[in-house]
Scaffold this motif. Structure first.
Motif, PDB file in Angstrom:
ATOM      1  N   ALA A   1       7.391   8.046 -19.793  1.00 37.90           N
ATOM      2  CA  ALA A   1       6.170   7.669 -20.044  1.00 37.90           C
ATOM      3  C   ALA A   1       5.488   6.761 -18.675  1.00 37.90           C
ATOM      4  CB  ALA A   1       5.991   6.696 -21.498  1.00 37.90           C
ATOM      5  N   SER A   2       6.650   6.232 -18.033  1.00 40.77           N
ATOM      6  CA  SER A   2       6.154   5.274 -16.832  1.00 40.77           C
ATOM      7  C   SER A   2       5.639   5.984 -15.552  1.00 40.77           C
ATOM      8  CB  SER A   2       7.312   4.178 -16.545  1.00 40.77           C
ATOM      9  OG  SER A   2       8.397   5.002 -16.029  1.00 40.77           O
ATOM     10  N   GLU A   3       5.637   7.148 -15.675  1.00 44.78           N
ATOM     11  CA  GLU A   3       5.419   7.907 -14.748  1.00 44.78           C
ATOM     12  C   GLU A   3       3.988   7.815 -14.282  1.00 44.78           C
ATOM     13  OE1 GLU A   3       7.229  10.265 -12.359  1.00 44.78           O
ATOM     14  OE2 GLU A   3       8.610   8.882 -13.165  1.00 44.78           O
ATOM     15  N   GLY A   4       3.450   7.740 -12.981  1.00 48.02           N
ATOM     16  CA  GLY A   4       2.148   7.450 -12.667  1.00 48.02           C
ATOM     17  C   GLY A   4       1.661   6.078 -12.912  1.00 48.02           C
ATOM     18  N   VAL A   5       2.538   5.317 -13.519  1.00 45.59           N
ATOM     19  CA  VAL A   5       1.804   3.728 -13.712  1.00 45.59           C
ATOM     20  C   VAL A   5       1.955   2.968 -12.436  1.00 45.59           C
ATOM     21  CG1 VAL A   5       2.588   1.456 -14.665  1.00 45.59           C
ATOM     22  CG2 VAL A   5       2.623   3.447 -16.170  1.00 45.59           C
ATOM     23  N   ARG A   6       0.581   2.262 -11.941  1.00 43.59           N
ATOM     24  CA  ARG A   6       0.853   1.699 -10.813  1.00 43.59           C
ATOM     25  C   ARG A   6       1.001   0.111 -11.054  1.00 43.59           C
ATOM     26  NH1 ARG A   6      -3.811   3.959  -6.545  1.00 43.59           N
ATOM     27  NH2 ARG A   6      -2.733   5.982  -6.568  1.00 43.59           N
ATOM     28  N   LEU A   7       1.432  -0.577 -10.255  1.00 41.01           N
ATOM     29  CA  LEU A   7       1.576  -2.177 -10.473  1.00 41.01           C
ATOM     30  C   LEU A   7       1.596  -2.817  -8.864  1.00 41.01           C
ATOM     31  CD1 LEU A   7       5.190  -3.169 -10.774  1.00 41.01           C
ATOM     32  CD2 LEU A   7       4.703  -0.818 -10.614  1.00 41.01           C
ATOM     33  N   PRO A   8       1.263  -4.301  -8.858  1.00 43.91           N
ATOM     34  CA  PRO A   8       1.275  -4.672  -7.730  1.00 43.91           C
ATOM     35  C   PRO A   8       2.838  -5.478  -7.554  1.00 43.91           C
ATOM     36  CG  PRO A   8       0.082  -5.993  -9.121  1.00 43.91           C
ATOM     37  CD  PRO A   8       0.570  -4.937  -9.900  1.00 43.91           C
ATOM     38  N   ALA A   9       3.419  -5.316  -6.507  1.00 40.81           N
ATOM     39  CA  ALA A   9       4.774  -6.027  -6.513  1.00 40.81           C
ATOM     40  C   ALA A   9       5.317  -6.407  -4.995  1.00 40.81           C
ATOM     41  CB  ALA A   9       5.811  -5.148  -7.357  1.00 40.81           C
ATOM     42  N   ALA A  10       6.247  -6.993  -5.032  1.00 44.05           N
ATOM     43  CA  ALA A  10       6.711  -7.674  -3.680  1.00 44.05           C
ATOM     44  C   ALA A  10       7.427  -6.536  -3.069  1.00 44.05           C
ATOM     45  CB  ALA A  10       7.789  -8.705  -3.957  1.00 44.05           C
ATOM     46  N   ALA A  11       7.729  -6.709  -1.782  1.00 42.27           N
ATOM     47  CA  ALA A  11       8.492  -5.677  -1.024  1.00 42.27           C
ATOM     48  C   ALA A  11       9.696  -5.270  -1.501  1.00 42.27           C
ATOM     49  CB  ALA A  11       8.341  -5.811   0.436  1.00 42.27           C
ATOM     50  N   LEU A  12      10.279  -6.023  -2.091  1.00 41.46           N
ATOM     51  CA  LEU A  12      11.941  -6.200  -2.422  1.00 41.46           C
ATOM     52  C   LEU A  12      12.039  -4.882  -3.078  1.00 41.46           C
ATOM     53  CD1 LEU A  12      14.428  -7.488  -2.897  1.00 41.46           C
ATOM     54  CD2 LEU A  12      13.457  -8.461  -4.780  1.00 41.46           C
ATOM     55  N   LEU A  13      11.243  -4.409  -4.057  1.00 41.05           N
ATOM     56  CA  LEU A  13      11.410  -3.361  -4.682  1.00 41.05           C
ATOM     57  C   LEU A  13      11.536  -1.944  -4.131  1.00 41.05           C
ATOM     58  CD1 LEU A  13       9.233  -3.727  -8.117  1.00 41.05           C
ATOM     59  CD2 LEU A  13      11.685  -4.450  -7.761  1.00 41.05           C
ATOM     60  N   LEU A  14      10.838  -2.032  -2.793  1.00 40.91           N
ATOM     61  CA  LEU A  14      10.990  -0.810  -2.001  1.00 40.91           C
ATOM     62  C   LEU A  14      12.218  -0.854  -1.127  1.00 40.91           C
ATOM     63  CD1 LEU A  14       7.186  -0.668  -0.965  1.00 40.91           C
ATOM     64  CD2 LEU A  14       8.124   0.894  -2.457  1.00 40.91           C
ATOM     65  N   ALA A  15      12.712  -2.124  -0.776  1.00 40.62           N
ATOM     66  CA  ALA A  15      13.617  -2.266   0.026  1.00 40.62           C
ATOM     67  C   ALA A  15      13.959  -1.073   1.099  1.00 40.62           C
ATOM     68  CB  ALA A  15      15.076  -2.210  -0.721  1.00 40.62           C
ATOM     69  N   GLU A  16      14.983  -0.331   0.754  1.00 35.44           N
ATOM     70  CA  GLU A  16      15.067   0.883   2.046  1.00 35.44           C
ATOM     71  C   GLU A  16      14.077   1.586   2.121  1.00 35.44           C
ATOM     72  OE1 GLU A  16      17.080   0.386  -0.934  1.00 35.44           O
ATOM     73  OE2 GLU A  16      19.069  -0.025  -0.154  1.00 35.44           O
ATOM     74  N   GLN A  17      12.839   1.660   1.330  1.00 42.06           N
ATOM     75  CA  GLN A  17      11.754   2.576   1.546  1.00 42.06           C
ATOM     76  C   GLN A  17      10.869   2.006   2.618  1.00 42.06           C
ATOM     77  OE1 GLN A  17       9.732   4.231  -1.854  1.00 42.06           O
ATOM     78  NE2 GLN A  17      11.380   3.880  -2.913  1.00 42.06           N
ATOM     79  N   LEU A  18      11.018   0.659   2.876  1.00 46.22           N
ATOM     80  CA  LEU A  18       9.981   0.158   3.750  1.00 46.22           C
ATOM     81  C   LEU A  18      10.256   0.621   5.455  1.00 46.22           C
ATOM     82  CD1 LEU A  18      10.764  -3.820   2.969  1.00 46.22           C
ATOM     83  CD2 LEU A  18       8.554  -2.366   2.716  1.00 46.22           C
ATOM     84  N   PRO A  19       8.960   0.669   5.775  1.00 49.82           N
ATOM     85  CA  PRO A  19       9.148   0.843   7.229  1.00 49.82           C
ATOM     86  C   PRO A  19       9.983   0.203   8.218  1.00 49.82           C
ATOM     87  CG  PRO A  19       7.089   0.342   6.973  1.00 49.82           C
ATOM     88  CD  PRO A  19       7.888   0.151   5.684  1.00 49.82           C
ATOM     89  N   ASP A  20      10.571   0.662   9.317  1.00 50.14           N
ATOM     90  CA  ASP A  20      11.600  -0.154   9.825  1.00 50.14           C
ATOM     91  C   ASP A  20      10.947  -1.285  10.706  1.00 50.14           C
ATOM     92  OD1 ASP A  20      14.029   1.150   9.056  1.00 50.14           O
ATOM     93  OD2 ASP A  20      13.586   2.653  10.808  1.00 50.14           O
ATOM     94  N   SER A  21       9.460  -1.270  10.905  1.00 52.02           N
ATOM     95  CA  SER A  21       8.755  -2.238  11.535  1.00 52.02           C
ATOM     96  C   SER A  21       8.599  -3.423  10.626  1.00 52.02           C
ATOM     97  CB  SER A  21       7.494  -1.407  12.107  1.00 52.02           C
ATOM     98  OG  SER A  21       6.641  -0.962  10.632  1.00 52.02           O
ATOM     99  N   SER A  22       8.823  -3.183   9.297  1.00 53.14           N
ATOM    100  CA  SER A  22       8.479  -4.387   8.519  1.00 53.14           C
ATOM    101  C   SER A  22       9.600  -5.514   8.928  1.00 53.14           C
ATOM    102  CB  SER A  22       8.565  -3.958   6.904  1.00 53.14           C
ATOM    103  OG  SER A  22       8.807  -5.096   6.196  1.00 53.14           O
ATOM    104  N   ALA A  23       8.964  -6.791   8.873  1.00 53.24           N
ATOM    105  CA  ALA A  23       9.810  -7.855   9.207  1.00 53.24           C
ATOM    106  C   ALA A  23      10.786  -8.221   8.083  1.00 53.24           C
ATOM    107  CB  ALA A  23       8.871  -9.088   9.552  1.00 53.24           C
ATOM    108  N   GLN A  24      10.469  -7.828   6.950  1.00 51.07           N
ATOM    109  CA  GLN A  24      10.778  -7.959   5.586  1.00 51.07           C
ATOM    110  C   GLN A  24      12.146  -7.236   5.208  1.00 51.07           C
ATOM    111  OE1 GLN A  24       7.384  -8.447   2.940  1.00 51.07           O
ATOM    112  NE2 GLN A  24       8.752  -9.451   1.631  1.00 51.07           N
ATOM    113  N   LYS A  25      12.094  -6.173   5.880  1.00 51.70           N
ATOM    114  CA  LYS A  25      13.196  -5.077   5.596  1.00 51.70           C
ATOM    115  C   LYS A  25      14.659  -5.518   5.733  1.00 51.70           C
ATOM    116  CE  LYS A  25      14.499  -0.352   6.063  1.00 51.70           C
ATOM    117  NZ  LYS A  25      14.389   0.916   6.358  1.00 51.70           N
ATOM    118  N   PRO A  26      14.931  -6.242   6.724  1.00 47.35           N
ATOM    119  CA  PRO A  26      16.502  -6.817   6.681  1.00 47.35           C
ATOM    120  C   PRO A  26      16.810  -7.593   5.676  1.00 47.35           C
ATOM    121  CG  PRO A  26      15.360  -7.197   8.843  1.00 47.35           C
ATOM    122  CD  PRO A  26      14.359  -6.486   8.015  1.00 47.35           C
TER     123      PRO A  26
END
Lengths: 291, 383, 316
Positions: free
Chosen positions: B266-291
């Motif tokens: 049921a959660s498919e397609g749900v949107r939410l605001p969140a910190a970059a932490l949830l994306l982790a590996e998906q973040l672009p390498d240019s992101s300072a937060q990634k490491p």
């Protein structure tokens, strides 16, 4: 009948059926021992959380459910044997505090061994919504209603047709007389707690796919079950079931038509109102069929 | 008899007093914490405490801070604000902590602010409400994005998709109430209109009634749910059950994998605001937060064998801000540490890049929030 | 004179005064004062609840509701919107709670046993829901800050001063209760608990006494709610909630029903225990539940009455 009304009715009946099962558990224990078991809600929790944990161990669903119910039944009997029975001559409030202590203990154990997070049980037969005259329900709603019906039928058959059931009724009417005719009242009390734990556990398991579960889930459901039992009149099985359904439907209607803010207050307003006019609940003092 | 009773009573009380007074350890840096590890907000407090314990151990294994060992003094508030007050008094007066990182819920945080302000102890809160840092209190900081920012980020996204009318459903717990208040306040700024406003109790198990009401409200473009715990998962399931054909937004209160697990497909397609932490590996390498976020995620998941959530991330940020400030101050002098936290610049944490100042005790802006969409049971970045 | 001292009434009161005077010698910091204050607040409410439960035989599982109304009334009425003086707000709140209790007491006190428990529980929960919901007035779940207390230009500052305020209140309430129990009203109360029918036959107006005690203990809870709100400087809906009600009744039953000093003992234990168990982390609830159960199973009459009986038997 508008579509909204029908939708409110469905959701009210589903949640009401759960309250009814828990309320019935209160009624059975009250009938046998005149004790209100404030740990009743924990059987709901044990049923659903144990199923979650057995599933995680890789057991198939039916086995997990059976084991979880068995665990709850054993807990119920232990509770009777070691906590309620030794205090049988104590004040009403003393026994209330003992069962509250027991519920804190059980919740604590659940938190230590099963953790604090929420869990969802998989639905028994899928999540594909079913359309009924414009309102939609999920198959699990039907499971809740079906299982509740079967259990209520089984329980009433048990109390009217079997020896043990009749013995429980006899004990509730007059424990001394029951002893005289050779009924082992201690066994009866143990049995009543086991049966009531079974009802709670089943209720917990069948709604968990809809409502999710956690170690704290028993507090609110237990409280609502108590309201249902009192509303119907303590000790009346029919009353507990009617009480549960009234509560569930009233909550859903209140959320739909009045104010979702005050939905949670509705059961308590109803109970105060009913008690003002009928101090023994709906079916309490009329000597109707006691379950 | 009277004398004996009096003496016995006094002795018993004295023993009790001794039992509950903290043992004064000599040369450690004491970080105090009070979290909702049990109770309805335990999904906040639990990862927060685990994070604090893990990193305090790590700091100590690596030789401590300023050459001293760090001691974590923690009390469980069970989400009760009154308990939080007593425990904070205990942290300040009896345990003599050097600073406090904690307060899972806004209610508990707001209740203890007068205490830390008058005792002049630096306090980094892990709770969401904007009222914690607005207006600014001298000794109080916080790490999570505010509920106002969450509402703004969501409305920004709604506006960009051309939506006009929004239906709001929120929990009646502290988080939901505060979020609802912020959402109603800022919605006008984005030219959106609130056409339905429903609520549900924090322990409710069925929200179809409220959602049916929203479903039958004319002209709704999108639904926003402000709440946390199991509530939003049930809202999402009920929304699917009712076959509501409108975009559903959740708040940052559901930013953990647990939500996807509970709500299922049921959660498919749900949107939410969140910190970059949830994306982790998906973040672009240019992101300072990634490491930073990848490191925290790996370490946490390795140690506890459970999915990381942004809530534990807030505790990580809180602890690191504190540690950095103590290093910078070169002592545990409370005023110096406070000043050091306030002068934090370019701290890269799990929540975003933090730049504090005397006027801003949060130091995050809207860019720290990403809008995520749940696809195939995982978070994906929108745009 | 000495006989009088040895009576449990005066003797116990003197012992309490002595303990209150000696205790601060052991306090090392304001946290210890804070704990003592919490004990005193809970003890005072528990004593008044005990009059109802222990002597009048009426269960109340909703007393925190009255406490909450007092606390919130004081917070709101002394706040920026109204600006009342704390003492007026406190008295008005208590009177309002008294009227509320009087109004509901008619139908509620007709109920017996578990039905009464249910009704009072419901009343308490409704109050808590109203407080949580009406956030324009009460601040909602996040709570509300409270103005400091000023009475006749005096304003207690800091825990050490508040300690004496609450101790005086506690001692006064113990003295009042002891006198009440020994008065004709008190004997009537005990009769109500013993057997209502027998009391009625003997000409005791049981309804009148039950109502009197119910209203009085509700007003007391409200007063203590107001005072504790001023002391904390902050109120949240937790104080009006179901759990707080259960905590209060547990103090009464654990310490010993129909025992003023039992209520105090219960308050001491239930306040100190959570502070002592913090080191247990996850096991805290398990141990707490276990202690509660075992105490009640082995001492169903509560700590103080059970120990006193043992003590007397040992002396004899």
């Amino acid at each position: 009948m508008s579509v909204e009304f029908l939708q409110y009715l469905f959701s009210g009946v589903t949640i009401g059926a759960t309250y009814a099962l828990v309320g019935l558990g209160f009624a059975i224990i009250y009938n046998a021992s005149h004790v209100i078991n404030f740990a009743q809600g924990e059987f709901i929790m044990i049923g659903s959380m144990a199923t979650v944990s057995f599933l995680a161990m890789g057991m198939p669903m039916p086995v997990a459910i059976l084991l979880a119910v068995a665990l709850a039944v054993v807990t119920g009997m232990l509770l009777q044997k070691f906590a309620v029975a030794p205090a049988k001559n104590a004040d009403v409030v003393t026994i209330i505090i003992i069962t509250i202590g027991a519920s804190i203990l059980l919740r604590g154990l659940a938190q230590v061994f099963w953790g604090k997070s929420f869990h969802a049980l998989p639905a028994f037969s899928g999540n594909e919504p079913i359309n009924i005259a414009g309102a939609t329900i999920v198959p699990q709603n039907l499971w809740v209603l079906g299982v509740t019906l079967v259990i209520v039928a089984a329980v009433s058959w048990f109390f009217t047709k079997t020896i043990i059931g009749k013995a429980i009724l006899a004990t509730s009417h007059n424990a001394d007389a029951a002893k005289l005719v050779g009924i082992n009242t201690n066994m009866i009390l143990l049995f009543a707690f086991g049966l009531s734990a079974l009802l709670g556990a089943v209720a917990g398991i069948i709604v968990a796919p809809i409502t999710t579960t956690s170690y704290e889930v028993g507090i609110m459901l237990g409280l609502k079950g108590f309201v249902a039992a009192v509303l119907g009149g303590l000790g009346s099985g029919v009353g507990a079931i009617v009480g549960g359904l009234i509560l569930g439907i009233a909550e859903a209607m209140a959320a739909g038509y009045i104010s979702s803010d005050y939905k949670d207050a509705v059961p308590f307003v109803i109970i105060l109102f009913i008690l003002f006019f009928m101090p023994s609940g709906l079916f309490g003092s009329r000597g109707t069929e006691r379950v | 008899m009277l004398k004996r009773v009096a003496i016995k009573g006094a002795m018993a009380l004295a023993v009790s007093a001794a039992l509950i007074s903290g043992v004064q350890a000599a040369d450690t840096i004491k970080i105090g914490s009070f979290l909702a590890v049990t109770g309805p907000a335990s999904f906040l407090g639990d990862p927060e405490l685990k994070t604090l314990q893990m990193y305090v151990d790590k700091i100590n294994a690596e030789g401590g801070l300023l050459g001293k060992q760090v001691e974590l003094v923690h009390y469980d508030t069970a989400g009760n604000a009154q308990k939080a007050r007593t425990f904070v008094k205990r942290l300040i007066e009896s345990d003599n902590v050097d600073l406090i990182v904690g307060g899972s819920t806004s209610g508990a945080t707001l209740a203890v602010i007068p205490l830390v302000e008058s005792a002049k102890v630096p306090f980094i809160s892990l709770a969401g409400a904007v009222a914690i840092v607005d207006p600014v209190k001298k000794w109080v900081f916080k790490t999570p994005h505010t509920d106002r920012m969450a509402a703004e980020k969501i409305f920004e996204d709604m506006k960009s998709r051309g939506f006009k009318k929004v239906a709001l459903i929120s929990g009646t717990g502290g988080f939901g109430r505060s979020g609802r208040a912020q959402a109603t306040q800022v919605i006008g700024k984005y030219g959106l209109e609130l056409v339905a406003d429903e609520t549900y109790g924090p322990k409710d198990t069925d929200m179809t009634a409220q959602l049916t009401k929203i479903k039958s409200t004319a002209g709704v473009d999108a639904i926003l749910n402000f709440g946390f715990g199991q509530g939003p998962a049930i809202v999402t399931k009920n929304y699917k059950q009712l076959g509501i054909d409108l975009p559903l937004y959740q708040s940052h209160g559901v930013a953990s994998k647990k939500f996807i697990e509970l709500a299922g497909n049921a959660s498919e397609g749900v949107r939410l605001p969140a910190a970059a932490l949830l994306l982790a590996e998906q973040l672009p390498d240019s992101s300072a937060q990634k490491p930073v976020v990848v490191k925290y995620k790996t370490e946490y998941e390795q140690k506890y064998n459970s999915e990381v959530s942004t809530f534990g991330g807030h505790a990580y940020d809180g602890l690191m801000l504190a540690v950095n400030a103590i290093k910078k101050a070169g002592s545990t002098d409370k005023e110096k540490v406070r000043a050091a936290i306030e002068s934090t610049k370019n701290y890269v944490g799990t929540g975003g890049v933090v730049n504090m100042s005397a006027e801003d005790h949060l130091g995050l802006d809207l860019s720290a929030f990403k809008i995520l969409e749940i696809r195939n049971g995982d978070w994906t970045l929108v745009k | 004179m000495f006989e009088k001292l040895n009576s449990p009434r005066t003797g116990g009161l003197l012992a309490l005064i002595l303990a209150v005077l000696i205790l601060p010698l052991f306090f090392q910091n304001t946290f210890h004062y804070d704990v003592a204050i919490h004990v005193a607040i809970s003890a005072t409410v528990a004593i008044s609840l005990n009059l109802l439960v222990g002597y009048a035989g009426q269960i109340s599982l909703g007393h925190a509701g009255f406490f909450g109304v007092g606390a919130y009334s004081s917070a709101i009425l002394t706040g920026w919107d109204f600006g009342w003086s704390p003492i007026t707000a406190m008295l008005v709140a208590s009177l309002a709670v008294g009227v509320l209790a009087l109004v509901v007491s008619g139908p509620i006190l007709r109920l017996k046993g578990h039905y009464l428990a249910m009704a009072t529980l419901g009343l308490g929960i409704i109050i808590a829901i109203v407080i949580t919901t009406e956030d324009w007035l009460t601040g909602g779940p996040d709570g509300l800050s409270v103005e400091p207390l000023t009475i006749f230009g005096l304003s207690p500052q800091g825990e050490a001063q508040w300690y004496w305020v609450f101790c005086v209140v506690l001692i006064a309430s113990v003295w009042l209760s002891l006198n009440l129990i020994d008065s004709p009203v008190g004997r009537a109360m005990r009769a109500v608990h013993g057997s209502e029918v027998a009391a009625q036959v003997a000409g005791v107006d049981t309804t009148y006494f039950k109502t009197l005690i119910f209203v009085m203990s509700a007003m007391f809870a409200s007063l203590m709610g107001s005072l504790s709100a001023h002391y904390s400087g902050f109120v949240t809906p937790d104080i009006a909630g179901f759990h707080h009600s259960i905590e209060l009744i547990t103090m009464v039953v654990l310490g010993g029903m129909a025992s003023v000093f039992g209520a105090i003992t219960g308050a001491v234990i239930l306040t100190l225990l959570p502070q002592m168990l913090t080191g247990l982390e996850d096991w805290e609830m398990v141990i707490f539940g276990l202690i509660l159960m075992l105490t009640m199973i082995f001492m169903p009459k509560g700590l103080v009455p059970t120990l006193l009986t043992k003590f007397r038997r040992g002396e004899a």
